[in-house]
Scaffold this motif. Structure first.
Motif, short mmCIF file in Angstrom:
data_model
loop_
_atom_site.label_atom_id
_atom_site.label_comp_id
_atom_site.label_asym_id
_atom_site.label_seq_id
_atom_site.Cartn_x
_atom_site.Cartn_y
_atom_site.Cartn_z
N ASP A 182 0.89 -1.25 0.00
CA ASP A 182 -0.07 -0.17 0.00
C ASP A 182 0.89 1.30 -0.02
O ASP A 182 0.63 2.32 -0.62
N ARG A 208 1.37 -3.98 -9.77
CA ARG A 208 0.52 -4.78 -8.99
C ARG A 208 -0.55 -5.74 -9.65
O ARG A 208 -0.67 -6.77 -9.16
N LEU A 242 -1.13 -8.76 -1.00
CA LEU A 242 -0.67 -7.84 -1.90
C LEU A 242 -1.40 -6.47 -1.57
O LEU A 242 -1.34 -5.55 -2.41
N GLY A 243 -1.95 -6.38 -0.34
CA GLY A 243 -2.36 -5.10 0.18
C GLY A 243 -3.97 -4.89 0.32
O GLY A 243 -4.58 -5.93 -0.21
N GLY A 244 -4.31 -3.86 0.74
CA GLY A 244 -5.66 -3.56 1.50
C GLY A 244 -6.79 -3.72 0.18
O GLY A 244 -7.71 -4.24 0.45
N GLU A 245 -6.39 -3.24 -1.03
CA GLU A 245 -7.41 -2.89 -2.25
C GLU A 245 -7.98 -4.32 -2.57
O GLU A 245 -6.94 -4.64 -3.24
N GLU A 302 -10.31 -5.01 -5.09
CA GLU A 302 -11.07 -4.92 -6.21
C GLU A 302 -10.65 -5.91 -7.00
O GLU A 302 -9.58 -5.95 -7.44
#
Lengths: 274, 607, 243
Positions: free
Chosen positions: A227, A254, C235-238, C240
Motif C-alpha cells: 500500500d 501490482r 498484496l495489500g488492502g485494495e 477490487e
C-alpha cells in the motif's frame, strides 16, 4: 531529467546460485523508484551492489556518470549515496545525536585539512586543538541534527542524548533514516524502512518519506508493504528469483500476472480471487 | 645433504606435536567458533601430570600416557562446563576472554604447585638412533610420529564412523540444523573439549620428553603455535590444521637451519601474518570468499557508564599528587609510580580495544618499542632524556601503526590473533637485531630521568613526573574522545559496515587511533626504561599485554578513568598485600573470568 | 480427529519487536495443515517456536501430552516431531547418505533404520543416485527431497516444513507437492509454512492465514482457495477484482 543511477546487466552469483540475474535499472534525478518482490528475490543483494557493500560479478553501475561497481562503500557514500539497512544498523552504544552526526561525516571540512600525505595527522591535531573553525563546524552540524530530528516530530528530539540501544525498534529505524539524511544524499536507498512497525507507525513513516519526496529527494525503496509502495512510487520494479519480472507505474505492476504469480504461486488462484 | 634430512625429520616431528594441539583447537573452533586460549595450558598440565607419574608413581610410559589422556579430558570437560557454558548468549568475544582467564589460572596453579623452575622430563625410551639416508631417527621420534598418525586415524574413525562423531560434524556444519535432528549440542561441545584436551595433554607429555624440559610457562607458546597452524590450514578445518602444523614445523626447522635457533619463532609469526594478510581463510579457501564472522560485535555491553563528577576527578588528582608529601615509605611511591606507567598503557589499550573495538593482545610490544627507542636515543645518539621520551612516543606511534596497518582489514578475533603475532615478532626482532638492540644482552646503563642537569632519580620526582604525564595523556585522550574522532571510533566499533556506508574510511581512522594509542604506550615504555636502567626483549612480555587487557575490562572498555582505576587496582593492590604477589596472575585470571561472567561492563561502565 | 499440535495465546518477540499477537492454531492428526502469509507476517517464527528455537513470551504449545515450552529442541525432536528447515539446511559437507542417517539420530534401532533408509530411496528414487555425493553439490530440488527424507528417517508423527517450495523450479515444485501428499497418505501429519498460497492450498486440508502476527483467516483449504481476502493479505488492502 537526467539519469542519476544506471545499472546495466548487473549480476551476482553466490556459488552456484545466481542471486541477481543480469538486471537493468535506471533512476532519474528526483524520481521515486520502489523494488518489490518476495523474500529471497535478490532485492537487498542489488542494494548491496549499488552501495558498494558487495561487488557484482558482471555488469556496470554508473552514478552521476561515474562507474562505481567495485568501489569501496565509503567512496560511494562520499559521492552522495546514503542507505539504510534491512534489519537496522544503528550504532547501539552511541547517542542518537552522535548517530546522526556520523551521517554527516563526509561533509566535514574544517577538521580535515587537505595536506597530502599528512591528512590523518592534521585531522588528529585539529581534533585535539579544536580551533574556532572546527568548533563552528561542529556547532553548525549539531544545529542541523536538531532540524533533521524535527522531521520525525517528537519521536527523536527528546531522545537525542539517549543511547540508541535504549530506543524502541521503530525509533531505531527513524534514527537510521535521520543518519542517512545527514549525509545530504543525492540518492537515498531505503531498505524496508517500515519493517517491524505497526500501522500507526507505518502511516507516520509514509508521510515522512512522502515529505522527502516532495522536497525533491531521489529515492530507491525496498518495501513489502505494498500500500505504501503504491502511494509513494513514481515507478515500481518487481523482482523474483533474482530477475526483474515487471516494471512500470505502481498499479500496472501490482496487476501484472507475473507479480501475482510471484507472490501467490505458480498456479493461478481461483477465478474469484483474480 | 645429510643434515637437511635431519632438519626435515625434526621439522616433521615438531609439526606432529603442533598438530596434536592444533587439531584440538580446530575441533573446538569448528563446533563453537571459539579460539581456546586455554589449550596450551592444558598441554602444560599434561606435561606435569606425566612428570608426576614418572617421578612419584614410576608408572611405565603407556600407563602414564593413559593417565595424562584421561585427566586432561576431564579437565577439558570442566573448562567447558564451568568456564564456558554459562556464557552462552553473552557477547561473542566473551568466551575467548574467558579462555584467556582460564589459561592464566592454570599456568599460575602449575607455578604454585611445581615452582616456576624448569624440570627435566626424561624419556624412559631406549636411547638408540637408527640412520636413515644421511639423518638419524630415535625411538622417541618414532613414538611421536606414531602417536600423531594413530591419533589422526582414531579421530578420523571417530568422526566418520561413530554416532557421536557424526553429531560433532553435523554441529560444526550447522548447529541449529543439528539440534533439529535431535543432537544434544551441549554434549557435543563437551565431547569436543574432552578430545581436544586429551590430545593437548598428550602433546605436552611428548614435547616434555622430546626436549627433556618442562616449565609452567610452556603452554603459551604451544597455544600460539597451534593457532598459527590453524590459521594456515583455515580456522576450524581439521585436516587443514594437520597440514598447517607440518608446514609450520618444517618452516621453523629450515629457518633454524639457515639462520640459527633464535629465529625459530620469528619464522612462525612471520608466516602467520603473511597468511592473515594474504589468505585470512587459510591456504585451502577460495580467494573470493570473505572471512567468516565468528565474533562480530565488540565486548561493549549496552550500559550507562557511571558519571564521575568533575570535582571528584580533580580531588583524586590532588590527593594522588599529595601522596609523596606524606612521609611514606619509598616502596609505596615505587608501586604507585609503576601503577601510573601501567595506567598509560591501559588508556592506550582502552582506546584501541574499547573505543575502537579492536581487541589487541600484543599491546606490551608498544612498551618495548618505546623503551628501546628512548634508551637508544639517549645512549647511542646522546639525546637528553626529556627529548628521547617524547621521541620514543612518536617512534612507537609510527612503528606500531605501520606494523598493524596490513591487518586493518581483518575483523573481530582475527585482529586479536594478528596483534598477538605482531607482539611476538617485535620481541623476537629485538632479540635478533643485535647491531641495533644489543640482542639478548639487553640495554644497560640507561640514564635516569633528568631535565637539564637536574637528575630526577629520587622516588618523589619520578612519581610526580609520571603522574603528571599520565594526567596530561588522559586529558588529551578525553578531549580526543569528545571530538568527531571519538564519534568515528565508536561508530567503527559498533558497526563497521554501517560506518563505511556513511563515508568513514576504516584504514585512516584505525591508523589515527593506533597512532595516538601507540604514542601513550611509547611514552610509558620510555619512562620505564629510564627508571629501570636495564631493559631486554623480555622486559614486557605477552603477560603484560594480558594484564593490561584485564585492567581495561575491569575499569570498563573505552573508559579513560576506568582504565586508570583498573591499572591502580591490579598493580598496586596485589603489592600492598605482600603475600599475594606470587598469586598475581591467578588474581588476574580469576578477575577476568568473574568480570566476563558477571560484570562485562566493568566498574565504571563501557563508553 | 484429535488435535496433535495445539498453540494457544502465543505472544512472541524479537527483542523489542512483537511478532505474534495471541496466536492460536491446531494441527489435527493425519492432516496437511498450512500456515500462509506474506513477507514478515510471522510464519517462520511460528516454526521456530514449535521447534523450541525461540521461546514465546506468553502462551502454550502442546504436542500430544508434551508441553513443548518446557523442552529443548533435541527433546522436541525426540518427542516425535521432524523438521524440514527453511532453505533445507542440509549438512553440506556430509554425504547424502550421512544426511539421511543424521535424520535417524535420535533412534537406536539399527535394523529398522536400515530398512527405513531403503524405503526412503524407494520413495525418492532420485536421491538414490546421489547417495554418495556431498549434499552441498545437489540442486535445490534434490536438496529438498533429501531434507524431507531426512526428516522422515526420524519416524516422526508430525513433520514441520518451512517453505518447502522456496527457490525450486516449477517442475520440482510439483514433484515436491506430490511427495508431501504421498508422505501424508502414509499417516504422517504435516504442518507447513508457505508463502506460495495457491500451491499450498492445492494439497492442504486446512489452512491458516497470518498477517502481521495475527491469524486473519482460517478454514478448509478448498474454501480458502476461492476467498479474495487471501489475495488482500498478500498484496495489500485494495481487493477490487482485476478487470
Amino acid at each position: 531529467m537526467t539519469d542519476l543511477l544506471e545499472c546495466r546487466a548487473v549480476t551476482r552469483r553466490f556459488g552456484g546460485v545466481i542471486a541477481v540475474k543480469p538486471i537493468d535499472l535506471t533512476l532519474r534525478e528526483g524520481e521515486f523508484l520502489s523494488i518489490i518482490g518476495p523474500n529471497g528475490a535478490g532485492k537487498t543483494t542489488l542494494f548491496n551492489l549499488i552501495s558498494g557493500h558487495d561487488v557484482p560479478d558482471d555488469g556496470t553501475i554508473v552514478l552521476e556518470g561515474v562507474a562505481i561497481a567495485g568501489r569501496a562503500p565509503e567512496r560511494i557514500a562520499a559521492m552522495g549515496l546514503a542507505r539504510t539497512f534491512q534489519h537496522g544498523r544503528v550504532f547501539a552504544n552511541m547517542s542518537v545525536r552522535d548517530n546522526i552526526l556520523v551521517g554527516a561525516h563526509h561533509r566535514l571540512r574544517a577538521v580535515k585539512p587537505r595536506l597530502p600525505g599528512l591528512g590523518a595527522l592534521a585531522e588528529l591535531a585539529m581534533a585535539l586543538i579544536r580551533p574556532p573553525a572546527v568548533a563552528a563546524e561542529e556547532a553548525a552540524l549539531n544545529h542541523e541534527v536538531l532540524e533533521i530530528a524535527a522531521l520525525f516530530g517528537d519521536r527523536l528530539t527528546p531522545r537525542l542524548d539517549q543511547p540508541a540501544h535504549s530506543l524502541s525498534y521503530a525509533n531505531r529505524r527513524r534514527v537510521e533514516i535521520a543518519r542517512a539524511l545527514a549525509l545530504r544524499p543525492r540518492l537515498l536507498l531505503l531498505d524496508e524502512p517500515t519493517a517491524g512497525m505497526n500501522e500507526t507507525e507505518t502511516a507516520e513513516m509514509q508521510s515522512i518519506i512522502g515529505g522527502l519526496k516532495a522536497r525533491g529527494q531521489t529515492i530507491l525503496l525496498i518495501e513489502h508493504k505494498l500500500d505504501l509502495v503504491m502511494r509513494l512510487s513514481d515507478r515500481v520494479i518487481a523482482m523474483d528469483d533474482g530477475a526483474k519480472i515487471a516494471e512500470g507505474p505502481p498499479h500496472t505492476v501490482r496487476q501484472s500476472p507475473a507479480v501475482i504469480e510471484a507472490y501467490l504461486g505458480h498456479r493461478a488462484m481461483g477465478e474469484a480471487a483474480l | 645433504m645429510g643434515s637437511w634430512l635431519d632438519y626435515t625429520i625434526n621439522g616433521l616431528i615438531i609439526g606432529n606435536i603442533y598438530a596434536l594441539v592444533a587439531v584440538g583447537l580446530a575441533l573446538i573452533f569448528g563446533v563453537s567458533n571459539l579460539i581456546n586460549f586455554a589449550q596450551g595450558s592444558v598441554y602444560a598440565v599434561g606435561a606435569y601430570i606425566g612428570w608426576t607419574c614418572f617421578t612419584y608413581l614410576h608408572t611405565p610410559l603407556a600407563v602414564t600416557a593413559l593417565i595424562v589422556v584421561v585427566a586432561c579430558a576431564g579437565l577439558g570437560v570442566a573448562i567447558e562446563r564451568i568456564g564456558l557454558r554459562p556464557l552462552a548468549g553473552a557477547a561473542r568475544i566473551a568466551p575467548l576472554l574467558a579462555t584467556i582467564g582460564i589459561s592464566l589460572v592454570l599456568d599460575q596453579l602449575l607455578q604454585i604447585v611445581f615452582t616456576p623452575d624448569p624440570r627435566a622430563l626424561t624419556s624412559p625410551l631406549p636411547n638408540w638412533r637408527i640412520s636413515v639416508g644421511g639423518g638419524t631417527i630415535g625411538a622417541l621420534d618414532l613414538l611421536i610420529a606414531a602417536t600423531g598418525i594413530v591419533s589422526a586415524a582414531v579421530l578420523y574413525g571417530f568422526l566418520r564412523f561413530t554416532k557421536l562423531g557424526w553429531a560433532v560434524r553435523a554441529t560444526a556444519q550447522d548447529r541449529d540444523a543439528a539440534r533439529q535432528m535431535g543432537v544434544n549440542t551441549d554434549a557435543v561441545n563437551m565431547t569436543v573439549f574432552a578430545i581436544a584436551s586429551a590430545l593437548g595433554g598428550l602433546s605436552g607429555l611428548l614435547v616434555g620428553m622430546y626436549f627433556n624440559h618442562i616449565d609452567p610457562a610452556m603452554g603459551f607458546q604451544a597455544t600460539l603455535k597451534g593457532v598459527v597452524a590453524q590459521v594456515i590450514g583455515g580456522m576450524g578445518n581439521v585436516p587443514g590444521a594437520i597440514f598447517g602444523s607440518l608446514l609450520l614445523g618444517l618452516t621453523e626447522s629450515y629457518g633454524v637451519a639457515i639462520f640459527g635457533s633464535s629465529y625459530r619463532n620469528l619464522f612462525s609469526f612471520a608466516l602467520l601474518l603473511l597468511i592473515l594478510v594474504l589468505r585470512p581463510n587459510g591456504l585451502f579457501a577460495s580467494a573470493r570468499s570473505t572471512p567468516p564472522e565468528p565474533m562480530t560485535g565488540s565486548f561493549v555491553t549496552p550500559n550507562r557508564p557511571v558519571r564521575v563528577p568533575r570535582w571528584a576527578i580533580v580531588a583524586a588528582v590532588v590527593i594522588a599528587a599529595a601522596v609523596p608529601l606524606i612521609p611514606a615509605i619509598p616502596y609505596v611511591l615505587q608501586v604507585l609510580t609503576n601503577a601510573w606507567l601501567f595506567a598509560m598503557l591501559a588508556i592506550s589499550l582502552t582506546l584501541v580495544a574499547g573505543t575502537l573495538g579492536q581487541i589487541s593482545l600484543g599491546h606490551a610490544s608498544l612498551l618495548l618499542i618505546g623503551a628501546y627507542a628512548s634508551a637508544l636515543f639517549a645512549l647511542d645518539s646522546h639525546w637528553p632524556v626529556w627529548a628521547s621520551i617524547p621521541a620514543a612516543g612518536i617512534v612507537t606511534a609510527l612503528l606500531g601503526t605501520a606494523l598493524i596497518a596490513p591487518s586493518f582489514r581483518l575483523r573481530s578475533h582475527y585482529v586479536s590473533i594478528a596483534t598477538l603475532g605482531i607482539g611476538e615478532i617485535v620481541g623476537l626482532v629485538i632479540l635478533n637485531w643485535e647491531s641495533l638492540t644489543r640482542g639478548p644482552m639487553g640495554v644497560t646503563n640507561i640514564p635516569p630521568l633528568q631535565v637539564g642537569n637536574i637528575e630526577l632519580d629520587n622516588p618523589r620526582a619520578a612519581y610526580w613526573i609520571t603522574l603528571g604525564i599520565l594526567v596530561l595523556l588522559a586529558m588529551m585522550q578525553t578531549r580526543l574522545l569528545r571530538s568527531h574522532l571519538g564519534r568515528i571510533f565508536r561508530a567503527i566499533r559498533d558497526d563497521d559496515v554501517a560506518a563505511r556506508a556513511h563515508g568513514i574510511s576504516l584504514g585512516r581512522y584505525k591508523a589515527i587511533a593506533f597512532a595516538f594509542g601507540g604514542f601513550a604506550a611509547g611514552i610509558s615504555g620510555g619512562i620505564a626504561a629510564h627508571q629501570y636502567s636495564y631493559i631486554n626483549n623480555e622486559t614486557f612480555t605477552s603477560t603484560v599485554s594480558i594484564s593490561a587487557l584485564t585492567m581495561v575490562i575491569l575499569g570498563g572498555m573505552g573508559n579513560v578513568l576506568g582504565a586508570i582505576l583498573g591499572a591502580v587496582a591490579l598493580t598496586a593492590l596485589p603489592e600492598m598485600f605482600r603475600g599475594t604477589a606470587e598469586y598475581r596472575m591467578l588474581i588476574y585470571g580469576v578477575a577476568l573470568l568473574l568480570l566476563v561472567r558477571f560484570r562485562p561492563q566493568g566498574i565504571l561502565g563501557t563508553t | 480427529m484429535t488435535a496433535l499440535l495445539v498453540l494457544k495465546g502465543i505472544d512472541t518477540f524479537y527483542g523489542p519487536v512483537q511478532v505474534h499477537f495471541g496466536l492460536g492454531m491446531e494441527v489435527r492428526q493425519g492432516q496437511i495443515v498450512c500456515l500462509l502469509g506474506g513477507n514478515a507476517s510471522g510464519k517462520s517464527t511460528t516454526m521456530k517456536i514449535i521447534l523450541g528455537l525461540l521461546r514465546p513470551r506468553a502462551g502454550s504449545i502442546f504436542f500430544e501430552a508434551h508441553d513443548l515450552a518446557a523442552l529443548s529442541t533435541p527433546q522436541i525432536i525426540r518427542a516425535g516431531i521432524g523438521s524440514v528447515p527453511e532453505a533445507r539446511r542440509l549438512f553440506s559437507a556430509m554425504t547424502v547418505r550421512e544426511n539421511l542417517l543424521m535424520g535417524a539420530f535420535a533412534r537406536s534401532d539399527r535394523a529398522e533404520i536400515a530398512r527405513d533408509l531403503e524405503r526412503m530411496l524407494e520413495l525418492f528414487p532420485r536421491v538414490r543416485q546421489r547417495l554418495t555425493s556431498r549434499a552441498g553439490t545437489l540442486s535445490g530440488g534434490e536438496q529438498q527431497m533429501v531434507a524431507m527424507a531426512r526428516a522422515l528417517m526420524g519416524r516422526p508423527k508430525l513433520i514441520c516444513m518451512d517453505e518447502p517450495t522456496m527457490g525450486l523450479s516449477p517442475l520440482f515444485v510439483d514433484r515436491v507437492l506430490e511427495l508431501i501428499q504421498a508422505v501424508n497418505k502414509e499417516g504422517v501429519t504435516i504442518f507447513m509454512v508457505e508463502q506460495n498460497a495457491s500451491l499450498a492450498l492445492a494439497i492442504a486440508h486446512y489452512a491458516y492465514v497470518l498477517q502481521a502476527g495475527r491469524i486473519i483467516l482460517q478454514g478448509e483449504a478448498k474454501d480458502l482457495a476461492r476467498d479474495p481476502r487471501i489475495r488482500a493479505a498478500y498484496l495489500g488492502g485494495e481487493t477490487e477484482p482485476a478487470a
